[in-house]
Design a protein around this motif. Structure first.
Motif, mmCIF file in Angstrom:
data_model
loop_
_atom_site.group_PDB
_atom_site.id
_atom_site.type_symbol
_atom_site.label_atom_id
_atom_site.label_comp_id
_atom_site.label_asym_id
_atom_site.label_seq_id
_atom_site.Cartn_x
_atom_site.Cartn_y
_atom_site.Cartn_z
ATOM 1 N N GLY A 3 -36.801 -45.858 -15.844
ATOM 2 C CA GLY A 3 -36.015 -46.431 -14.757
ATOM 3 C C GLY A 3 -34.562 -46.001 -14.819
ATOM 4 N N ILE A 4 -33.980 -45.989 -16.020
ATOM 5 C CA ILE A 4 -32.582 -45.562 -16.168
ATOM 6 C C ILE A 4 -32.439 -44.078 -15.871
ATOM 7 C CG2 ILE A 4 -30.658 -45.359 -17.792
ATOM 8 C CD1 ILE A 4 -31.679 -47.874 -19.166
ATOM 9 N N VAL A 5 -33.426 -43.275 -16.295
ATOM 10 C CA VAL A 5 -33.414 -41.842 -15.952
ATOM 11 C C VAL A 5 -33.447 -41.662 -14.442
ATOM 12 C CG1 VAL A 5 -34.720 -39.687 -16.081
ATOM 13 C CG2 VAL A 5 -34.457 -41.090 -18.119
ATOM 14 N N SER A 6 -34.276 -42.431 -13.752
ATOM 15 C CA SER A 6 -34.387 -42.320 -12.291
ATOM 16 C C SER A 6 -33.091 -42.735 -11.602
ATOM 17 C CB SER A 6 -35.543 -43.186 -11.787
ATOM 18 O OG SER A 6 -36.779 -42.733 -12.308
ATOM 19 N N ASP B 81 -31.766 -46.911 -6.482
ATOM 20 C CA ASP B 81 -31.293 -48.244 -6.848
ATOM 21 C C ASP B 81 -32.233 -48.828 -7.890
ATOM 22 O OD1 ASP B 81 -33.552 -49.363 -5.547
ATOM 23 O OD2 ASP B 81 -32.485 -49.427 -3.646
ATOM 24 N N ALA B 82 -31.905 -50.017 -8.402
ATOM 25 C CA ALA B 82 -32.628 -50.569 -9.552
ATOM 26 C C ALA B 82 -34.106 -50.779 -9.260
ATOM 27 C CB ALA B 82 -31.980 -51.888 -9.980
ATOM 28 N N LEU B 83 -34.425 -51.407 -8.136
ATOM 29 C CA LEU B 83 -35.822 -51.724 -7.829
ATOM 30 C C LEU B 83 -36.634 -50.456 -7.593
ATOM 31 C CD1 LEU B 83 -37.930 -53.900 -7.407
ATOM 32 C CD2 LEU B 83 -37.235 -54.035 -5.004
ATOM 33 N N ASP B 84 -36.082 -49.507 -6.832
ATOM 34 C CA ASP B 84 -36.792 -48.245 -6.584
ATOM 35 C C ASP B 84 -36.963 -47.450 -7.876
ATOM 36 O OD1 ASP B 84 -37.090 -48.764 -3.893
ATOM 37 O OD2 ASP B 84 -35.246 -47.725 -3.311
ATOM 38 N N ALA C 108 -40.498 -45.369 -12.046
ATOM 39 C CA ALA C 108 -40.883 -45.287 -13.459
ATOM 40 C C ALA C 108 -42.302 -45.802 -13.669
ATOM 41 C CB ALA C 108 -39.895 -46.072 -14.315
ATOM 42 N N LEU C 109 -42.647 -46.894 -13.010
ATOM 43 C CA LEU C 109 -44.011 -47.424 -13.108
ATOM 44 C C LEU C 109 -45.040 -46.415 -12.616
ATOM 45 C CD1 LEU C 109 -43.544 -51.127 -11.933
ATOM 46 C CD2 LEU C 109 -44.395 -50.392 -14.161
ATOM 47 N N GLN C 110 -44.711 -45.712 -11.543
ATOM 48 C CA GLN C 110 -45.632 -44.711 -10.997
ATOM 49 C C GLN C 110 -45.861 -43.575 -11.989
ATOM 50 O OE1 GLN C 110 -44.083 -42.714 -7.560
ATOM 51 N NE2 GLN C 110 -45.830 -41.333 -7.371
ATOM 52 N N VAL C 111 -44.758 -43.065 -12.565
ATOM 53 C CA VAL C 111 -44.870 -41.944 -13.505
ATOM 54 C C VAL C 111 -45.610 -42.369 -14.767
ATOM 55 C CG1 VAL C 111 -43.575 -40.318 -14.943
ATOM 56 C CG2 VAL C 111 -42.792 -40.823 -12.621
ATOM 57 N N VAL C 112 -45.264 -43.529 -15.321
ATOM 58 C CA VAL C 112 -45.911 -44.002 -16.546
ATOM 59 C C VAL C 112 -47.384 -44.286 -16.305
ATOM 60 C CG1 VAL C 112 -45.958 -45.864 -18.254
ATOM 61 C CG2 VAL C 112 -43.769 -44.904 -17.526
ATOM 62 N N ARG C 113 -47.721 -44.854 -15.143
ATOM 63 C CA ARG C 113 -49.128 -45.142 -14.839
ATOM 64 C C ARG C 113 -49.940 -43.856 -14.714
ATOM 65 N NH1 ARG C 113 -48.280 -48.054 -10.744
ATOM 66 N NH2 ARG C 113 -48.605 -46.481 -9.127
ATOM 67 N N GLU C 114 -49.361 -42.815 -14.138
ATOM 68 C CA GLU C 114 -50.077 -41.550 -13.968
ATOM 69 C C GLU C 114 -50.273 -40.820 -15.291
ATOM 70 O OE1 GLU C 114 -47.748 -39.403 -11.167
ATOM 71 O OE2 GLU C 114 -48.464 -40.537 -9.421
ATOM 72 N N HIS C 115 -49.396 -41.065 -16.263
ATOM 73 C CA HIS C 115 -49.457 -40.345 -17.550
ATOM 74 C C HIS C 115 -49.435 -41.346 -18.706
ATOM 75 C CE1 HIS C 115 -48.576 -36.664 -15.294
ATOM 76 N NE2 HIS C 115 -47.628 -37.347 -14.689
ATOM 77 N N VAL C 116 -50.190 -42.439 -18.559
ATOM 78 C CA VAL C 116 -50.084 -43.544 -19.491
ATOM 79 C C VAL C 116 -50.387 -43.128 -20.928
ATOM 80 C CG1 VAL C 116 -52.464 -44.266 -18.961
ATOM 81 C CG2 VAL C 116 -50.878 -45.904 -19.980
ATOM 82 N N TRP C 117 -51.429 -42.326 -21.147
ATOM 83 C CA TRP C 117 -51.807 -41.971 -22.514
ATOM 84 C C TRP C 117 -50.821 -41.010 -23.156
ATOM 85 C CZ3 TRP C 117 -54.557 -45.054 -25.101
ATOM 86 C CH2 TRP C 117 -55.556 -45.813 -24.485
ATOM 87 N N LYS C 118 -50.182 -40.190 -22.372
ATOM 88 C CA LYS C 118 -49.166 -39.288 -22.927
ATOM 89 C C LYS C 118 -47.998 -40.101 -23.490
ATOM 90 C CE LYS C 118 -50.108 -35.215 -20.036
ATOM 91 N NZ LYS C 118 -51.231 -35.748 -19.255
ATOM 92 N N PHE C 119 -47.569 -41.119 -22.748
ATOM 93 C CA PHE C 119 -46.475 -41.963 -23.236
ATOM 94 C C PHE C 119 -46.908 -42.794 -24.444
ATOM 95 C CE2 PHE C 119 -44.818 -41.233 -18.910
ATOM 96 C CZ PHE C 119 -43.516 -40.889 -19.217
ATOM 97 N N VAL C 120 -48.145 -43.290 -24.426
ATOM 98 C CA VAL C 120 -48.640 -44.063 -25.565
ATOM 99 C C VAL C 120 -48.660 -43.210 -26.825
ATOM 100 C CG1 VAL C 120 -50.669 -45.195 -26.545
ATOM 101 C CG2 VAL C 120 -49.971 -45.721 -24.214
#
Length: 293
Positions: A171-174, A181-184, A189-201
């Motif tokens: 979110g801070i990177v975005s 803005d903060a909400l967007d 960030a949620l969209q990117v993390v959800r699409e690549h969840v295992w890579k981040f884990v």
């Protein structure tokens, strides 16, 4: 384009080692938290023989907790914002990466970054806090049995806590990279993390286990005075306070330095991974061609 974990971690290590001033951005929040912790336990020493002051002591505790949460969130946001800005500038190879310039330039993103951290902390963070408070309460009621029974659940929550950190960092990177803005920024960030969840884990697990191994080596010497505290207590009150004073003087600075280094490296790894994964495929292919050219 394949996601290379080794390349991400190597780039994060080189960046963190080259820009050692970045360690300070993660050291200050830890030192601030240490001061707040000491202020929290200080009223305990006034309890002995002063039961009439119990109301005042409780009021002081509540005040320290409330003020500490606000101060910690502000300091953490400022540190994370300036650190992320420095990481992005180092990755792009443009803009000043000096400590004071990053502190000054980070203020323009502070409000939105504070919004990101507040949104994450008041949603997912609140759920984690409520869960662990329930675990503590059940542990006390069941004389420790609840903590044993809930260990599998707590182990499952560990990767989720890593994902929360990835969303917060992303979110801070975005906010900085995409001027959202903060909400967007949180939604992005949620969209990117959800699409690549295992890579981040996976990448956060690698960093977590590496940091856990290093913490035993780095912090063990600072724990030595605390180990002698029971022996010092038998020797007298003066020896006990000397041991505890040595522990405080050694442990908290060591924890601050260690947390600064590991925090900067972890943030660098997550931010670099997020940058790569949030780019459109076409840009990743172009970037790969530029590297091999």
């Amino acid at each position: 384009m394949n996601f290379d974990y080794g390349n991400i971690l190597t780039r994060a290590f080189k960046l963190t080692w080259k820009h050692k001033s970045y360690w300070l951005f993660m050291t200050f929040p830890i030192l601030t938290g240490s001061v707040i912790f000491l202020a929290f336990i200080a009223p305990v020493f006034f309890l002995e023989g002063n039961e009439d002051w119990m109301g005042l002591i409780i009021a002081l505790w509540l005040g320290v907790i409330g003020l500490g949460m606000i101060v910690s969130l502000i300091v953490s946001t400022a540190g994370m914002t300036s650190l992320t800005l420095g990481i992005l500038r180092a990755e792009r190879g443009e803009g000043s990466t000096s400590f004071m310039d990053l502190v000054r330039d980070g203020f323009q993103y502070f409000a939105r970054s504070f919004g990101v951290m507040l949104i994450v902390q008041l949603t997912v963070g609140a759920v984690f806090t409520a869960f662990f408070l329930c675990v503590m309460a059940l542990t006390v009621v069941t004389m420790g049995l609840a903590s044993i029974c809930l260990q599998p659940v707590m182990l499952l929550l560990t990767p989720l806590s890593f994902l929360v950190a990835a969303v917060m960092n992303g979110g801070i990177v975005s906010v900085i990279e995409e001027d959202l803005d903060a909400l967007d920024a949180v939604k992005r960030a949620l969209q990117v993390v959800r699409e690549h969840v295992w890579k981040f884990v996976i990448i956060t697990l690698i960093v977590y286990f590496g940091a856990s191994f290093l913490s035993g080596i780095f912090l063990a010497p600072a724990m030595i005075p605390a180990m002698f505290a029971p022996v010092a207590m038998e020797m007298g009150e003066q020896a006990f306070w000397a041991a505890m004073g040595s522990f405080v003087c050694l442990f908290f600075p060591a924890m601050g330095i260690y947390s600064g280094i590991i925090g900067a490296f972890t943030t660098s790894a997550i931010d670099i991974a997020y940058l790569q994964l949030s780019r459109p495929v076409e840009k990743q292919i172009i970037a790969a061609q530029d590297i091999t050219a």
